[in-house]
Scaffold this motif. Structure first.
Motif, mmCIF file in Angstrom:
data_model
loop_
_atom_site.group_PDB
_atom_site.id
_atom_site.type_symbol
_atom_site.label_atom_id
_atom_site.label_comp_id
_atom_site.label_asym_id
_atom_site.label_seq_id
_atom_site.Cartn_x
_atom_site.Cartn_y
_atom_site.Cartn_z
ATOM 1 N N ALA A 41 4.589 -9.040 3.234
ATOM 2 C CA ALA A 41 4.862 -7.609 3.170
ATOM 3 C C ALA A 41 3.818 -6.830 3.955
ATOM 4 O O ALA A 41 2.636 -7.196 4.004
ATOM 5 C CB ALA A 41 4.873 -7.130 1.723
ATOM 6 N N PHE A 42 4.280 -5.742 4.581
ATOM 7 C CA PHE A 42 3.366 -4.743 5.098
ATOM 8 C C PHE A 42 2.857 -3.928 3.909
ATOM 9 O O PHE A 42 3.591 -3.668 2.956
ATOM 10 C CB PHE A 42 4.076 -3.805 6.075
ATOM 11 C CG PHE A 42 4.624 -4.489 7.302
ATOM 12 C CD1 PHE A 42 3.773 -5.032 8.252
ATOM 13 C CD2 PHE A 42 5.996 -4.577 7.505
ATOM 14 C CE1 PHE A 42 4.279 -5.657 9.381
ATOM 15 C CE2 PHE A 42 6.507 -5.186 8.633
ATOM 16 C CZ PHE A 42 5.639 -5.738 9.576
ATOM 17 N N ILE A 43 1.618 -3.471 3.973
ATOM 18 C CA ILE A 43 1.038 -2.640 2.924
ATOM 19 C C ILE A 43 0.791 -1.254 3.494
ATOM 20 O O ILE A 43 0.127 -1.107 4.525
ATOM 21 C CB ILE A 43 -0.289 -3.233 2.391
ATOM 22 C CG1 ILE A 43 -0.103 -4.711 2.009
ATOM 23 C CG2 ILE A 43 -0.798 -2.433 1.208
ATOM 24 C CD1 ILE A 43 0.875 -4.958 0.881
ATOM 25 N N LEU A 44 1.329 -0.228 2.819
ATOM 26 C CA LEU A 44 1.223 1.134 3.315
ATOM 27 C C LEU A 44 0.609 2.064 2.274
ATOM 28 O O LEU A 44 0.742 1.838 1.069
ATOM 29 C CB LEU A 44 2.596 1.679 3.728
ATOM 30 C CG LEU A 44 3.239 1.036 4.955
ATOM 31 C CD1 LEU A 44 4.121 -0.136 4.573
ATOM 32 C CD2 LEU A 44 4.036 2.068 5.737
ATOM 33 N N SER A 45 -0.030 3.090 2.769
ATOM 34 C CA SER A 45 -0.514 4.181 1.936
ATOM 35 C C SER A 45 -0.130 5.464 2.642
ATOM 36 O O SER A 45 -0.720 5.811 3.677
ATOM 37 C CB SER A 45 -2.039 4.096 1.748
ATOM 38 O OG SER A 45 -2.512 5.192 0.979
ATOM 39 N N ASP A 46 0.887 6.149 2.130
ATOM 40 C CA ASP A 46 1.478 7.304 2.806
ATOM 41 C C ASP A 46 1.927 6.880 4.212
ATOM 42 O O ASP A 46 2.728 5.980 4.341
ATOM 43 C CB ASP A 46 0.499 8.479 2.841
ATOM 44 C CG ASP A 46 0.188 8.992 1.432
ATOM 45 O OD1 ASP A 46 1.096 8.956 0.584
ATOM 46 O OD2 ASP A 46 -0.963 9.398 1.183
ATOM 47 N N ASP A 47 1.385 7.511 5.268
ATOM 48 C CA ASP A 47 1.817 7.143 6.623
ATOM 49 C C ASP A 47 0.769 6.301 7.339
ATOM 50 O O ASP A 47 0.709 6.289 8.567
ATOM 51 C CB ASP A 47 2.149 8.393 7.442
ATOM 52 C CG ASP A 47 0.943 9.315 7.611
ATOM 53 O OD1 ASP A 47 -0.095 9.072 6.971
ATOM 54 O OD2 ASP A 47 1.038 10.285 8.392
ATOM 55 N N THR A 48 -0.046 5.565 6.566
ATOM 56 C CA THR A 48 -1.008 4.638 7.155
ATOM 57 C C THR A 48 -0.626 3.212 6.799
ATOM 58 O O THR A 48 0.005 2.966 5.766
ATOM 59 C CB THR A 48 -2.445 4.928 6.682
ATOM 60 O OG1 THR A 48 -2.545 4.680 5.270
ATOM 61 C CG2 THR A 48 -2.825 6.362 6.976
#
Length: 313
Positions: A4-11
């Motif tokens: 999985a890709f890990i995201l925080s808002d648009d980062t």
């Protein structure tokens, strides 16, 4: 093994590589994978396979266009972003996903999507855009917009949030936007010019200021060409002709589909819409101000016109 890709808002969680940042795909524990229902909980979404355009463009298309050139420059001919998943950082922590040490000074940190798009292949960029939009859509549709009841995910892997009370189904939606490159010959020298505008959203503190193209949302009841004519008239008070579609780009701010057009100046004097723009003018292609970075559709349109004039930006 699922990743999985890990995201925080648009980062996006990335690793520093010799040639720049690269999005990490984190291996998931067995408990985080399995059925579609498990993989489609709040904060965790499945992604469609993403292909760069050279996988579906036929040889008899206009392959000498700049759009194709940019794809081939930035994307290996065989590159395909595989179908995978994406999750928020909070979801990963709550479900005991093993993450690397994350810090701005380390080789692994969260990098803004806008910073990534000019360094990663088109297919991967589009897939990260898809992840940002789906995770935001999940967060924004936790309650029914009709009766305010808590929603649940649809069964059988359908991408929808369903109200168990009134049965309203809420699907991910995109907002179509037109973005237009307007050209004319310089009235004095006959050199080709392009209309560029400095938008308030680009900020006044950045020097030199960035100039982009005229863009705006498509309104209810209008076609794309009418949207081009209206937005141009509203923002810079001129008329255009020879409107033609070029290409599109998903843009996750917030959930847009950018539809790129070219047009020719027809008539009128520039009068800017002051609540939107700080300045706008026609610039010679040989003497442009700061323009959007590669990876954006605005830059693709500008580069295409410059290339036709024998100018490499």
């Amino acid at each position: 093994m699922a990743h999985a890709f890990i995201l925080s808002d648009d980062t996006v969680l990335c690793r520093q590589m010799p040639d720049g940042w690269w999005p990490l795909q984190i291996q998931l524990p067995q408990s985080s994978t399995g059925s579609d229902e498990q993989a489609y909980r709040l904060g965790h979404v499945t992604l469609h396979e993403s292909l760069s355009a050279n996988h579906w463009q036929s040889d008899d298309n206009n392959m000498d266009s700049l759009s194709s050139d940019l794809i081939n420059e930035n994307t290996a001919q065989t590159f395909t972003a595989p179908s995978t998943t994406a999750m928020t950082y909070d979801y990963a922590v709550a479900h005991n996903v093993t993450l690397p040490i994350i810090a701005e000074s380390s080789t692994d940190t969260f990098v803004p999507y806008r910073q990534l798009i000019n360094n990663i292949p088109v297919a991967l960029s589009d897939q990260i855009s898809q992840a940002i939009q789906l995770l935001r859509w999940q967060a924004d549709t936790q309650f029914c917009s009709r009766c305010a009841s808590p929603t649940v995910h649809a069964d059988q892997g359908e991408r929808a949030m369903v109200c168990p009370v009134c049965q309203l189904r809420q699907y991910p939606r995109v907002q179509p936007c037109v973005i237009t490159a307007i050209t004319r010959p310089n009235p004095v020298t006959d050199e080709m010019q392009i209309l560029l505008a400095h938008h308030h959203r680009h900020g006044q503190q950045k020097l030199p200021p960035m100039y982009g193209l005229i863009a705006g949302f498509v309104e209810v009841g209008e076609n794309l060409e009418h949207a081009v004519v209206r937005e141009v008239a509203e923002e810079v008070n001129i008329s255009v002709s020879d409107i033609r579609y070029v290409s599109s780009q998903p843009w996750p701010f917030p959930s847009n589909l950018m539809l790129g057009f070219r047009a020719s100046y027809a008539s009128g004097d520039i009068i800017i819409q002051e609540d939107e723009l700080a300045h706008a003018d026609f610039f010679d292609l040989s003497n442009l101000p700061k323009i959007p970075p590669k990876g954006s559709i605005a830059r693709e349109l500008i580069d295409q016109i410059a290339k036709e004039q024998g100018i490499l930006l």
